[in-house]
Scaffold this active site. Structure first.
Site, short mmCIF file in Angstrom:
data_model
loop_
_atom_site.label_atom_id
_atom_site.label_comp_id
_atom_site.label_asym_id
_atom_site.label_seq_id
_atom_site.Cartn_x
_atom_site.Cartn_y
_atom_site.Cartn_z
CG PHE A 9 107.34 25.12 49.17
CD1 PHE A 9 108.46 24.67 49.85
CD2 PHE A 9 107.08 26.48 49.13
CE1 PHE A 9 109.31 25.56 50.49
CE2 PHE A 9 107.92 27.38 49.76
CZ PHE A 9 109.04 26.92 50.44
CG ASP A 10 106.57 17.62 47.84
OD1 ASP A 10 105.49 17.17 47.42
OD2 ASP A 10 107.21 17.11 48.77
CB CYS A 11 102.71 19.93 50.65
SG CYS A 11 102.04 20.14 52.32
#
Length: 240
Positions: free
Chosen positions: A11-13
């Site tokens: 994931f990108d956050c």
């Protein structure tokens, strides 16, 4: 290709799980409220994206919260507002106040039952720790720009992540990179031959907001307008 084909979600956050655009606009209010002309939300975010992206190239090893302090100063200069450094620093520290999207916690709790979950983020470790508390899940690995010494979309960030995950026994074919930003995430995911899932949080808005334009449209394998939609798609696949 199905969601259930993968073992791991990377994931990108910020922009995907944490509502960084709302956090930015709120954090910049002490500055924007002093302007003679009221800026639109997108004007604020697009100016932020220009200075953030430039600063990340110029100072790739600077911690994100410290980099944002410089972005604040550059914005103040462009908008003709006098600010002190303490005010700039306070903006960098406001990351800890950025909210999670309403569906993030529940979605991550569900997905944790079916995948290993990993973070690849343009952030520093202290700031992410505060965000992680809001997300309420224990990620299986966390890779930050502070760890790597560069910012996405730099190749080094994805190379670092893939090397670390290979050491844990995962191949590219096991991984679905899940992110909102076409510029920071999907374009480099294409270059590294990673499958990707676009969480299109900005589907009701024009432009790219707090991210730079990606140029040519990157390829992606799945698209959902929210994490909740992704969960529902997984549930549907699993029920067949």
């Amino acid at each position: 290709m199905q969601l259930t084909d993968f073992k791991m979600l990377t994931f990108d956050c910020y922009g995907t799980l944490i509502d960084w655009e709302s956090g930015m606009v709120a954090g910049l209010a002490p500055l924007t409220e002093r302007l003679d002309r009221k800026l639109t939300r997108n004007e604020i975010l697009e100016a932020h994206a220009r200075f953030e992206s430039s600063q990340q190239v110029q100072t790739p090893t600077r911690r994100y919260q410290e980099l944002l302090a410089t972005v604040y100063r550059r914005l103040a200069e462009e908008w003709g507002v006098s600010v002190g450094w303490d005010e700039c620093v306070a903006y960098g520290r406001s990351i800890q106040n950025w909210p999670a999207f309403p569906d993030s916690v529940e979605a991550l709790r569900y997905l944790k039952q079916h995948y290993k979950l990993v973070i690849l983020s343009n952030v520093d470790n202290e700031s992410f720790a505060a965000s992680n508390e809001k997300l309420g899940v224990a990620f299986d690995a966390i890779y930050t720009a502070e760890d790597i010494g560069s910012y996405k979309p730099a190749a080094a960030n994805f190379e670092y992540m893939l090397t670390m995950l290979k050491g844990l026994g995962y191949e590219k074919s096991d991984i679905l990179h899940t992110a909102e930003s076409l510029f920071h995430d999907h374009a480099p995911a294409n270059r590294h031959e990673l499958s990707s899932c676009w969480i299109y949080r900005r589907h009701r808005q024009e432009g790219f907001g707090a991210t730079m334009t990606p140029g040519d449209m990157p390829r992606y394998d799945f698209r959902f307008n929210s994490m909740a939609e992704m969960v529902e798609a997984h549930k549907l696949e699993s029920s067949k």
